[in-house]
Design an enzyme around this catalytic site. Structure first.
Site, PDB file in Angstrom:
ATOM      1  N   TYR B 128     -28.350   5.401  15.217  1.00 31.17           N
ATOM      2  CA  TYR B 128     -28.331   4.118  15.883  1.00 31.17           C
ATOM      3  C   TYR B 128     -27.734   4.119  17.256  1.00 31.17           C
ATOM      4  CZ  TYR B 128     -30.469   1.532  11.963  1.00 31.17           C
ATOM      5  OH  TYR B 128     -31.598   1.033  11.053  1.00 31.17           O
ATOM      6  N   LYS B 175     -27.584  13.878   3.735  1.00 30.86           N
ATOM      7  CA  LYS B 175     -28.511  14.966   3.606  1.00 30.86           C
ATOM      8  C   LYS B 175     -27.813  16.103   4.425  1.00 30.86           C
ATOM      9  CE  LYS B 175     -32.646  16.387   2.999  1.00 30.86           C
ATOM     10  NZ  LYS B 175     -33.333  16.666   1.720  1.00 30.86           N
ATOM     11  N   ASP B 208     -32.934  11.951  -0.652  1.00 32.60           N
ATOM     12  CA  ASP B 208     -34.318  12.020  -1.263  1.00 32.60           C
ATOM     13  C   ASP B 208     -34.108  11.771  -2.613  1.00 32.60           C
ATOM     14  OD1 ASP B 208     -32.921  14.501  -0.919  1.00 32.60           O
ATOM     15  OD2 ASP B 208     -34.909  15.605  -1.042  1.00 32.60           O
ATOM     16  N   ASP B 232     -29.626   1.705   6.009  1.00 33.48           N
ATOM     17  CA  ASP B 232     -30.732   0.769   6.253  1.00 33.48           C
ATOM     18  C   ASP B 232     -31.609   0.979   5.277  1.00 33.48           C
ATOM     19  OD1 ASP B 232     -32.292  -0.962   8.199  1.00 33.48           O
ATOM     20  OD2 ASP B 232     -33.473   0.771   8.474  1.00 33.48           O
ATOM     21  N   ASP B 236     -32.554  -1.838   1.884  1.00 27.79           N
ATOM     22  CA  ASP B 236     -34.000  -2.392   1.517  1.00 27.79           C
ATOM     23  C   ASP B 236     -34.462  -1.830   0.244  1.00 27.79           C
ATOM     24  OD1 ASP B 236     -33.631  -3.443   4.069  1.00 27.79           O
ATOM     25  OD2 ASP B 236     -35.856  -3.387   4.552  1.00 27.79           O
TER      26      ASP B 236
HETATM   27  C1  IPM Z   1     -33.833  -5.360  12.825  1.00 32.27           C
HETATM   28  C2  IPM Z   1     -33.350  -3.773  12.395  1.00 32.27           C
HETATM   29  C3  IPM Z   1     -33.334  -3.061  13.873  1.00 32.27           C
HETATM   30  C4  IPM Z   1     -32.048  -3.911  11.526  1.00 32.27           C
HETATM   31  C5  IPM Z   1     -31.853  -2.547  11.270  1.00 32.27           C
HETATM   32  O1  IPM Z   1     -32.348  -1.508  11.320  1.00 32.27           O
HETATM   33  O2  IPM Z   1     -30.353  -2.339  11.134  1.00 32.27           O
HETATM   34  C6  IPM Z   1     -32.482  -4.338  10.256  1.00 32.27           C
HETATM   35  O3  IPM Z   1     -33.536  -3.523   9.342  1.00 32.27           O
HETATM   36  C7  IPM Z   1     -31.379  -4.349   9.322  1.00 32.27           C
HETATM   37  O4  IPM Z   1     -31.253  -3.553   8.141  1.00 32.27           O
HETATM   38  O5  IPM Z   1     -30.524  -5.486   9.649  1.00 32.27           O
HETATM   39  C1  IPM Z   2     -34.480  21.620  -0.647  1.00 28.25           C
HETATM   40  C2  IPM Z   2     -34.686  20.638   0.518  1.00 28.25           C
HETATM   41  C3  IPM Z   2     -34.177  21.347   1.568  1.00 28.25           C
HETATM   42  C4  IPM Z   2     -35.998  20.149   0.854  1.00 28.25           C
HETATM   43  C5  IPM Z   2     -36.148  19.359   1.909  1.00 28.25           C
HETATM   44  O1  IPM Z   2     -35.072  18.440   2.471  1.00 28.25           O
HETATM   45  O2  IPM Z   2     -37.370  19.301   2.484  1.00 28.25           O
HETATM   46  C6  IPM Z   2     -36.571  19.221  -0.620  1.00 28.25           C
HETATM   47  O3  IPM Z   2     -35.690  18.351  -0.627  1.00 28.25           O
HETATM   48  C7  IPM Z   2     -37.900  19.175  -0.345  1.00 28.25           C
HETATM   49  O4  IPM Z   2     -38.231  17.734  -0.227  1.00 28.25           O
HETATM   50  O5  IPM Z   2     -38.622  19.968  -0.558  1.00 28.25           O
END
Ligand code: IPM
Ligand code: IPM
Lengths: 337, 337
Positions: B128, B175, B208, B232, B236
């Site tokens: 951000y 990550k 992930d 963020d 959610d």
């Molecule tokens: C509206 C957007 C810019 C904001 C963000 O990305 O932080 C929202 O998604 C949040 O989580 O408050």
């Molecule tokens: C192992 C890692 C680097 C890889 C990535 O981040 O792409 C894995 O999570 C994937 O999705 O294949």
């Protein structure tokens, strides 16, 4: 039938449980009479000076020659300065799109029914540029790169995929409200390509909202296309909806029709060599490879055998709550062929 | 009781449904005899030259003076060059941590039971930063900034929160296998802070994998702390597990004990002014504000009234499948006090 001239395909069994699950694929493919001749390559124990990595020059060349391959999990040797071998392979071979279908497996219950999603991930740039540095002490930066070239080709791939696979909608996932320039360029490319596919519904969804909607109601989505990191995150989330990475296949798409199917789960060193691994993700990735080769009949036959074996529930590996060995599960699939 | 000297708190009703749900909070707080004197501020219709945004100088000053406030949704005026007002507020007031509890509401069924998660999001930097540019035509970059200062303070906040709220575990989400320098620095700060809290379990989870595990089994997590964009996304996702942003509160924490509670859902212009909005997220955010002020008795009283009204199920707004107006739902909460 086995009298057809076999198609050569590269096989990276990989590390940990890799060789066992690769064995399972070979067994099932043989049982289904698939005319594939595997060109097997292992990760080297020393850096190959010609590739500057643990991936041998021969192995990369093999994929470029055969244009098709299947890959198990590769563990990256621990120590400073080694980039993930999985990533090196994607970058070296210019595998620009990573396709990960996530669908509910009949008979394997999760909280979600009838999930049927395709995530298509840009696979070469974005947050994975490797460009990072310390600005001053205590302040570091990473650079995310988005190019028109890579965005266009993944967008084109996604819409073409949607069209050729009878899909109805493509959602472009982004955070362009914050990263207006990078994600903005990505969206602009998707917009342009979408114009050429009036028959495919097209929408743009902010990544945070996308994740919320995916867990609330995955049926809202169909094909999702997105930059690298979002694809990494969302494909794992989608896999989670149907049971995890042990059950979901993937295929990496490159220029000149190259396709490297890949099980994206880890190498599970703790259970390696114990005949306990679940080969499903690699088997389903193998099915994606067969479809890419237009060996549709055998692809569907093997696919059904896997699905039916899991649905029947008699032979399941430990990760799915069963007690079967890899061999027993594999034999059961062969029996279902 | 109402004879106590009232505490002054800033109120940003916000746009769209904002004023209606703010009205609901005022009504419930009055019914619960909360001694709060609201200092109300609206988004301006013109840019205030002293802040260079639609947020007036007086409104920012009000939060700095009162050190506590409640905020509804703010719609950002459309047009080039306007940064999100929500973000501007976080940045201008240096609100460095965004705390979002996500818990299952008894009686409101989703696919998940007994979710109880706290996401703590770094709120000022990361992806951000607003630093973006075109390198050459067709090549753009965005810069993600991670600093030791911001990472330390959010990590410290997360562990202190865990300790003071009787939580057992903090998971740092990252990550760093890809962004070794930026996410690596973030993790290093979490590691350092974790050392000082031997009684709190500490783990590092790749984003992930975290998303996959959250949808498979959210009970694996407790408090999660992470850089801005991951926060963020994951907040959610977690909100989705329990029903969405209409049901989850948040609070932004700044230096010098500043706390600005915030409903993070949108301003829903389509239903604005129709007495249809669900005030739950703003009400629960109000409860977070009361807890911050140590008005625990009234916080719990109001909290129970909200929960019980939803659980009873007689009065629910349309988003929860009911037919109640905002007023009817609010009256029902007051009756439960
Ligand atoms: C509206 C957007 C810019 C904001 C963000 O990305 O932080 C929202 O998604 C949040 O989580 O408050
Ligand atoms: C192992 C890692 C680097 C890889 C990535 O981040 O792409 C894995 O999570 C994937 O999705 O294949």
């Amino acid at each position: 039938s086995s009298s057809t001239t076999p198609i050569k395909a590269t096989l990276f069994p990989g590390d940990g449980i890799g060789p066992e699950i690769a064995e399972s694929v070979k067994q099932v493919f043989t049982a289904a009479d698939v005319a594939i001749e595997w060109d097997e390559h292992y990760v080297a124990t020393e850096v190959d000076p010609r590739t500057n990595s643990f991936l041998t020059w021969e192995s990369l060349q093999s994929v470029l020659d055969n244009k098709v391959g299947l890959k198990g999990p590769m563990a990256t040797p621990i120590g400073k300065g080694h980039r993930s071998l999985n990533l090196t392979l994607r970058k070296e071979l210019n595998l620009y799109a990573n396709v990960r279908p996530c669908y509910s497996l009949p008979g394997y219950k999760t909280r979600y029914d009838d999930v049927d999603l395709i995530t298509i991930r840009e696979n070469t740039e974005g947050e994975y540029s490797g460009l990072e540095h310390q600005v001053v002490k205590g302040v570091v930066e990473s650079i995310k790169i988005i190019t028109r070239k890579a965005s266009m080709r993944v967008a084109e791939y996604a819409f073409l995929y949607a069209k050729t696979h009878g899909r109805k909608k493509v959602s472009a996932i982004h955070k362009a409200n914050i990263m207006q320039k990078t994600d903005g360029l990505f969206l602009q490319c998707c917009d342009e390509v979408a114009e050429k596919y009036p028959e495919i519904e097209y929408e743009k969804v902010v990544i945070d909202n996308c994740c919320m909607m995916l867990v609330k109601n995955p049926a809202l989505f169909d094909v999702l296309v997105m930059p690298n990191l979002y694809g990494d995150i969302i494909s794992d989330l989608c896999a989670g909806l149907v049971g995890g990475l042990g059950l979901t296949p993937s295929c990496n798409i490159g220029e000149d029709g190259i396709a490297l199917a890949e099980a994206v789960h880890g190498s599970a060193p703790d259970i390696a060599g114990k005949n306990l691994a679940n080969p499903t993700a690699l088997l389903l990735s193998g099915v994606m490879m067969l479809r890419h080769l237009k060996l549709n009949k055998q692809a569907e036959q093997i696919h059904s055998a896997i699905i039916n074996t899991i649905a029947e529930g008699k032979y399941r590996t430990a990760d799915l709550g069963g007690t079967s060995t890899t061999t027993e599960f594999t034999n059961a699939i062969c029996d279902h062929l």
